[in-house]
Write an enzyme that holds these catalytic residues in place. Structure first.
Site, short mmCIF file in Angstrom:
data_model
loop_
_atom_site.label_atom_id
_atom_site.label_comp_id
_atom_site.label_asym_id
_atom_site.label_seq_id
_atom_site.Cartn_x
_atom_site.Cartn_y
_atom_site.Cartn_z
N ARG A 23 -51.76 -50.61 54.93
CA ARG A 23 -50.77 -50.13 53.94
C ARG A 23 -50.12 -51.35 53.29
NH1 ARG A 23 -49.64 -45.89 58.25
NH2 ARG A 23 -49.80 -43.88 57.21
N ARG B 166 -55.69 -50.62 51.33
CA ARG B 166 -55.29 -49.66 50.29
C ARG B 166 -54.43 -50.39 49.27
NH1 ARG B 166 -51.81 -44.65 52.13
NH2 ARG B 166 -50.20 -46.21 52.35
N GLU C 227 -55.97 -37.17 49.22
CA GLU C 227 -54.61 -36.81 49.62
C GLU C 227 -54.05 -35.68 48.77
OE1 GLU C 227 -52.16 -40.49 50.95
OE2 GLU C 227 -53.06 -40.99 49.01
N ASN D 267 -51.51 -36.81 55.98
CA ASN D 267 -50.05 -36.70 55.87
C ASN D 267 -49.69 -36.13 54.50
OD1 ASN D 267 -50.29 -38.12 58.23
ND2 ASN D 267 -49.69 -40.07 57.35
N ASP D 268 -50.30 -36.71 53.47
CA ASP D 268 -50.02 -36.20 52.14
C ASP D 268 -50.84 -34.95 51.82
OD1 ASP D 268 -47.98 -37.71 50.85
OD2 ASP D 268 -49.30 -39.44 50.96
N ARG E 104 -43.42 -33.57 53.59
CA ARG E 104 -43.64 -34.26 54.86
C ARG E 104 -42.30 -34.84 55.34
NH1 ARG E 104 -47.30 -39.49 53.21
NH2 ARG E 104 -46.67 -40.37 55.18
N CYS F 35 -57.43 -41.10 57.78
CA CYS F 35 -56.43 -42.09 58.21
C CYS F 35 -55.03 -41.51 58.29
CB CYS F 35 -56.45 -43.30 57.29
SG CYS F 35 -56.04 -42.91 55.60
#
Ligand code: PEP
Ligand code: MG
Length: 571
Positions: free
Chosen positions: A289, A325, A427, A450-451, A461, A498
């Site tokens: 990240r 990323r 995502e 997550n997204d 979230r 991920c």
């Protein structure tokens, strides 16, 4: 005496056996004296001294946390310093003192008002209430000259029980001495939970008031995997927990029982995380990240600084893949100097690739230069690059054009560089729906659950009020994952995952059965996921995945995952 169980929310899938030590930072104050007996000048000076001392302590704790846990977690102390110097809060305390309260009562009264306001806001703002409590307790301790319970030197094998643990409390916990912690309040996204994951500590939060019935000195098992605290455990429970605690770290590649290789990689945010990724046996980096390189500073890192960071990541994983990323800011990831717009719905606004192709295009180019140079320097390791929050093919094509033009520039400047493997994160529902159109143009997909769960379920979230809806075990989320994997079939496009879901060892069989090739997670659960991969047989995993996918509701998914309802039993 027979063992008993209290349920909560396990925040790491780890177990620990130990002895209860209650942590009760004492914030109770005696009644204040009459207003006319209070000397405002003295009290204002005491408040000022306490603030100065608190700020110095926070800076020390910040440095210690950055070193032991990481920059991301250390950043919470910057927020504390901001709160400590917030003019509204300072004015509130000053006014209360001038109205005749001693400094400690003025602090208690003012902070409690703000705590209540933040709690009523709920969601992420609600979580700031914990920060305010933390600062209040710090100031009260300094004002009362009281000794703080030293969480950093607890007896070995302690299990800390508390109403709540603030970031300052958790930062003091020494993972070599503490067997775990359990709190009355808190959820999966609380600061305490994040610290537990970073320190690989067994932890259960949100147990509720029932926790108060467990006395100091009681033997307990913190069972993060089973979402429970076992009080006075019998021998069998203790042996099972001890066996789990003694997790076997495998540093080599793993295969399923029938010989299919699954890459188990790490998510990292800072260079400090690289060390724990190596320690926990990661096969590479599945998500770097990079926004963390941009946080906690006043201007963005330049090309050379980024280049060095990417090369360091590559050097930590010689012969493995490192997926970087590109900058993913906006939404819940603010960066003050980037001047992000004030949006009604930042999660639906200008974030991720939208900014890189828009207002942050110059930063994007600098980042790509650093990435292409790092890819060119990689000797044995493979650098891959992926784009966050892609929703349209145009975004992919525009971004790739930028990569090509930066590569041409480097070529004409005679600078060593290489085109990395190129992928996108899945995502958004748009990317999942269009995955068959994306697949011919990329080397890989990495599913960011997550997204993806947040957008598929329209459930923010981190917002505890909708956490059940936003759960990655919702059938609609499973279908989006399945559709993505199916769309990649027949193309030269591997599929990784991920998001947090990838790090849940209870789901490894399902994910292998769905056809995921690479799982990337926060380093803490890598050994458990690797272990789960070795126990999986792909053929039965596929049947199991089909069975789970066929569920109508999340509860049914959960039941099928727990195997109460396996395909074999149905026949
Ligand atoms: C995700 O959304 O699943 C993801 C891995 O990205 P982040 O958590 O950084 O948004
Ligand atoms: Mg994301």
């Amino acid at each position: 005496m027979a063992e008993r169980t209290l349920s909560g929310v396990g925040v790491t899938p780890l177990s620990g056996v130990g002895t209860v030590v209650w942590y009760r930072p004492d914030a109770d104050l005696a009644d204040p004296p009459a207003a006319e007996d209070v000397d405002a000048t003295t009290e204002l000076a005491r408040f000022d001294d306490a603030r100065t001392e608190a700020e110095a302590e926070l800076k020390t704790e910040r440095a210690r946390t950055a070193e032991r846990v990481g920059e991301e977690e250390a950043a919470v102390f910057d927020a504390h310093v901001q709160f400590l110097n917030d003019p509204q809060i300072t004015e509130g305390v000053t006014d209360a003192i001038e109205d005749g309260l001693p400094a400690e009562h003025a602090v208690e009264q003012t902070f409690s008002g703000f705590v209540e306001q933040f709690e009523n806001m709920g969601g992420r703002m609600g979580e700031r209430a914990d920060d305010l409590r933390d600062i209040r307790d710090r100031l009260l301790r300094l004002l009362s000259d009281g000794e703080r319970v030293d969480l950093s030197s607890l007896p070995k094998g302690s299990v800390v029980l508390a109403e709540r643990l603030t970031p300052s409390d958790t930062a003091q916990l020494d993972p070599t001495r503490v067997a775990g912690f359990v709190t009355v309040t808190g959820g999966r996204t609380s600061h305490a939970a994040i610290f537990a994951r970073s320190l690989a500590l067994p932890a259960v939060v949100g147990v509720g008031e029932g926790l108060q019935s467990v006395d100091d000195g009681t033997e307990v098992v913190v069972d993060g995997e089973g979402d429970r605290l076992v009080v006075e455990p019998d021998e069998e429970t203790k042996t099972a927990a001890a066996a789990e605690a003694d997790v076997h770290v495998r540093s080599g590649d793993v295969e399923t029982a029938d010989g299919v290789g699954i890459e188990v990689a790490a998510n990292v945010g800072t260079l400090a995380d690289l060390e724990s990724a190596v320690d926990r046996g990661a096969d590479g980096i599945g998500l770097f990240r990079t926004e963390f390189l941009f946080l906690d500073r006043e201007s963005p890192p330049d090309e050379d600084e980024q280049y060095e960071a990417y090369v360091e990541a590559l050097e930590s994983f010689y012969h493995d893949r490192v997926v970087v990323r590109t900058l993913d800011v906006g939404g819940d990831k603010p960066v003050p100097y980037l001047d992000l717009p004030d949006e009604e719905n930042p999660f639906l606004g200008e974030r991720g690739i939208r900014r890189s192709l828009g207002p942050d295009s110059a930063l994007f180019e600098t980042q790509i230069r650093a990435l292409l140079r790092a890819a060119g320097s990689a000797d044995g390791t493979r650098l891959s690059v992926m784009l966050p929050l892609v929703a349209t093919l145009d975004e992919l094509f525009d971004a790739r054009e930028t990569f090509v033009s930066v590569s041409d520039d480097l070529e004409s400047e005679g600078v060593a560089h290489e085109m990395p493997e190129f992928g996108i994160m899945i995502e958004t529902p748009a990317a999942a729906f269009m995955a068959d159109r994306f697949a011919p143009h990329v080397d890989f997909f990495s599913i960011g659950t997550n997204d993806l769960a947040q957008y598929v379920m329209a459930a923010e979230r981190g917002n505890e009020r909708v956490s059940d809806l936003g759960d990655y075990r919702q059938p609609a989320v499973l279908r989006a994952i399945d559709a993505t994997v199916s769309a990649a079939e027949g193309h030269d496009c591997w599929v990784g995952m991920c998001g947090e879901m990838a790090g849940d060892p209870a789901l490894t069989e399902l994910l292998v059965g769905l056809g995921i090739d690479e799982l990337s997670m926060s380093p803490v659960t890598i050994p458990q996921v690797k272990e789960a991969v070795t126990k999986t047989d792909t053929e039965s995993a596929e049947a199991f995945a089909a069975h789970v996918l066929d569920a109508d509701t999340k509860d049914e998914v959960v039941r099928r995952l727990a195997d109460d309802d396996s395909p074999a039993q149905e026949n």
